[in-house]
Write a protein that holds these residues in place. Sequence first.
Motif, PDB file in Angstrom:
ATOM      1  N   ARG A 116       0.844  -1.186   0.000  1.00  0.00           N
ATOM      2  CA  ARG A 116       0.000   0.000   0.000  1.00  0.00           C
ATOM      3  C   ARG A 116       0.882   1.238   0.000  1.00  0.00           C
ATOM      4  NH1 ARG A 116      -5.256  -0.751   3.181  1.00  0.00           N
ATOM      5  NH2 ARG A 116      -5.813  -2.930   2.782  1.00  0.00           N
ATOM      6  N   LYS A 132      -9.071  -7.294   8.387  1.00  0.00           N
ATOM      7  CA  LYS A 132     -10.433  -6.839   8.638  1.00  0.00           C
ATOM      8  C   LYS A 132     -11.067  -7.729   9.678  1.00  0.00           C
ATOM      9  CE  LYS A 132     -11.874  -9.567   4.723  1.00  0.00           C
ATOM     10  NZ  LYS A 132     -12.559  -9.667   3.486  1.00  0.00           N
ATOM     11  N   GLU A 135     -10.873   4.407  -0.985  1.00  0.00           N
ATOM     12  CA  GLU A 135     -10.425   3.273  -0.178  1.00  0.00           C
ATOM     13  C   GLU A 135     -11.303   2.046  -0.387  1.00  0.00           C
ATOM     14  OE1 GLU A 135      -9.559   4.222   3.871  1.00  0.00           O
ATOM     15  OE2 GLU A 135      -8.958   2.157   4.333  1.00  0.00           O
ATOM     16  N   GLU A 136     -12.594   2.294  -0.571  1.00  0.00           N
ATOM     17  CA  GLU A 136     -13.503   1.166  -0.758  1.00  0.00           C
ATOM     18  C   GLU A 136     -13.129   0.392  -2.023  1.00  0.00           C
ATOM     19  OE1 GLU A 136     -18.268   0.515  -1.310  1.00  0.00           O
ATOM     20  OE2 GLU A 136     -17.588   2.417  -0.447  1.00  0.00           O
ATOM     21  N   ASN A 184      -9.998  -1.553  -1.524  1.00  0.00           N
ATOM     22  CA  ASN A 184     -10.170  -2.795  -0.760  1.00  0.00           C
ATOM     23  C   ASN A 184     -10.830  -3.893  -1.587  1.00  0.00           C
ATOM     24  OD1 ASN A 184      -8.865  -2.293   1.678  1.00  0.00           O
ATOM     25  ND2 ASN A 184     -10.581  -1.037   2.392  1.00  0.00           N
ATOM     26  N   ASN A 238      -8.639  -7.223  -2.029  1.00  0.00           N
ATOM     27  CA  ASN A 238      -9.282  -8.412  -1.494  1.00  0.00           C
ATOM     28  C   ASN A 238      -9.664  -9.399  -2.606  1.00  0.00           C
ATOM     29  OD1 ASN A 238     -10.334  -9.887   0.610  1.00  0.00           O
ATOM     30  ND2 ASN A 238     -12.302  -8.815   0.640  1.00  0.00           N
TER      31      ASN A 238
END
Lengths: 448, 448
Positions: A417, A448, B356-357, B360, B364
């Motif tokens: 990141r 998470k 950010e969403e 992720n 992920n």
Amino acid sequence: MAEQLARDSQYAATVLKTLSNIQRSDALSKIRSGLIKAKDEIICANRLDLELANQSHISSSLIKRLDLSKNGKFDSMCDGIMDVARLEDPLNKITLATELDEGLNLYRVTCPVGVLLIIFESRPEVIANITALAIKSGNAAILKGGKESLNTFKAMAKVINHVLEIETDVPKNAIQLIATRGEVSDLLNQDTYIDLVIPRGSNQLVRSIKDNTKIPVLGHANGICSIYIDEFADIEGKAKRIIVDAKTNYPAGCNAVETLLINEKLLGTEAYKSILESLVSNEVTCHMAPELLRDLPSSLKDKYSKLFVEATERDFHHEFLSLDIAIKTVSDVKQAVEHINRHSSKHTDAIITENEENANIFLNGVDSSGVYWNCSTRFADGFRYGFGTEVGISTNKIHARGPVGLEGLVCYYYQLRGNGQIVGDYLGGGGKKAFIHKHLDTRGMRLK
Amino acid sequence: MAEQLARDSQYAATVLKTLSNIQRSDALSKIRSGLIKAKDEIICANRLDLELANQSHISSSLIKRLDLSKNGKFDSMCDGIMDVARLEDPLNKITLATELDEGLNLYRVTCPVGVLLIIFESRPEVIANITALAIKSGNAAILKGGKESLNTFKAMAKVINHVLEIETDVPKNAIQLIATRGEVSDLLNQDTYIDLVIPRGSNQLVRSIKDNTKIPVLGHANGICSIYIDEFADIEGKAKRIIVDAKTNYPAGCNAVETLLINEKLLGTEAYKSILESLVSNEVTCHMAPELLRDLPSSLKDKYSKLFVEATERDFHHEFLSLDIAIKTVSDVKQAVEHINRHSSKHTDAIITENEENANIFLNGVDSSGVYWNCSTRFADGFRYGFGTEVGISTNKIHARGPVGLEGLVCYYYQLRGNGQIVGDYLGGGGKKAFIHKHLDTRGMRLK
């Protein structure tokens, strides 16, 4: 056909890997309820399998393993699903974190392997067990059971697929159950989509799979376990109990002992006689190295003559899976280690000694998945290790070794990141900045 | 011949695995001294390789990689050995400890994999690098270099073998160096003795090895890395710098970007034009999806017409290894993830976004060894990750992924230490005792 099936699994895996622990565990709970609701149908199908098995003269021990209705097996199968659901989430754990530079952080994160192809024989409760392990670890699985449990398997598959489709966030194709042998050989060619094959069954099954696929195979063909009785062993208190347990507690188990190595200094002693007697008095046939057979204690020879036979060289590479054991002497612990590293199947091997130095030579020198000191090889088992359950026992040298629980079904990837960093700014890439490489504490850290 | 060689390696591995970190690191220090003392001979042999290379019209970039005498390469090769020697010992770390019952303790302990077969092309300094990694991690290694560096290789091999034999506790056969291609194909059949093959070189080399062995192969054939520019990307501050770095910093690297996915909402904007311009102004040929090619910003089309070509479907599965990139649009981050999971080689993929969403979802969802946010794919490298050095980059799904340092060369085994425990005394084995399964703190715990 096989390709489409494998491709569907892979797609399901990419969805499943993004679900939370709650979503995955909830799906297991729903599957359990579904199976309980369908108990009558499943037991009915199981009865049909039993009848067919009886007609086809299958061994009574195999029939016993097939039967889901006895001794609360069905209920404990369902409970087992919840045991897995309650295990700690194996995914999204951060196992390494390094600040490469200001605002540029590297994380090593656990993730599912992807698509598993699991092939097993007879016992139908394995379906529930493996389904639970696969979903909990975020892996899609293609399951193929033995033909003896085909009807039970189909009845359970129907429930599991229905529950996944209607009641959960897990894609239906995350668990696919196939019935015919032909499909397996096609699936073994799908190395683009399938990441790991896990065979549970006979040597022949495992070998034939290993010989016919490029996909990595997790498991073991043989369990040739050895016990070495050192000159400093506590014979009466430990050695005898351990070898009798390791040989007779469940001789068909892959963790049963098959080879006994005795320190030659014990030859001719009462201890030596006592060791042999503990075996033959438990009806174990001792395959003795030729020089030992010539020199048997006479009282034993007379009383148990049928239980002493001459060992062939092959006996020391052999998994008897019965009340048989191969016995020879070695000059010291180092020779025991050498014998084991040459002959064992890298499953589980034990030393019995009160001498810590010799124990450490053994523990450090033997190259097996399990190396034990003063206890029975039979402890090699996922439940006994505290993993809740196991998907199998691996004698591989990479990825996962020994009893494989949830942790053996995960791997990791690296997340980096940043906020715009480029390699061209750093030393080695043409620039002048140096990396910091500061290790961050990862204890209990999760994404998470 | 190959069998004897592999068997010798395996035996050496069983000795090497019992040595302490001090013994292993000391051997590295002795090898370094030996190489420094033999510098003249090695450089002489290297000159011969260079002459032969010049005669056979090998590309100048390859010749440059062969040359050990320039830019302090020889000295930094020797220093690299000590960098590895100084790394933390990867062996005998306890990564799990459980009290199964009173006096019955289970330890999961890191150990070497065993015997590595490492096949690499051209660069002779890799010999020193790999020798250091293998010995430090307790693995025996069989090394095969490219024919272009044969003489350098032989001169270094002579020194390494001599030093190991005379001056160290590491068995001479722990590092074996082979010269001919024929031996490699025989060695690939030695799955009984060799535990892991690590090829470092071209796609063809890696593929041909994977197709010809049952031994697990660690590495990557392709590095098809993608970057997705999200609608919320910081184009001027981050996206442009990152894609230019990822494409042009070292186009022949496996971590160079090969595919650019652009959020379709950016089409027709200044940002879109600016992204393309950053590439073509750096002489990058853009293989544009047909619908994009039709609609190019006219100013760019006029100025850089030769650098815009129509992409074929194959271009999106392709590792260019040159100043070429395939470009298409996707509707959102989810489609980017799907494209990457279908087309990438699971090497390294990045998202550029301030959201950010979306980041992720990407981090992920993408199933690759490295998944990056707002930084260049070129960071995928063992040195940059802080591993000191790397043995290669793995796109496998099991064991080790991404840049592989010392930790990728170790596995684990289980030690069980008891005082006479047998399974027959416990629940599930016929007895009544229950397991405790108490987890013990393993932080910093080592066996010795």
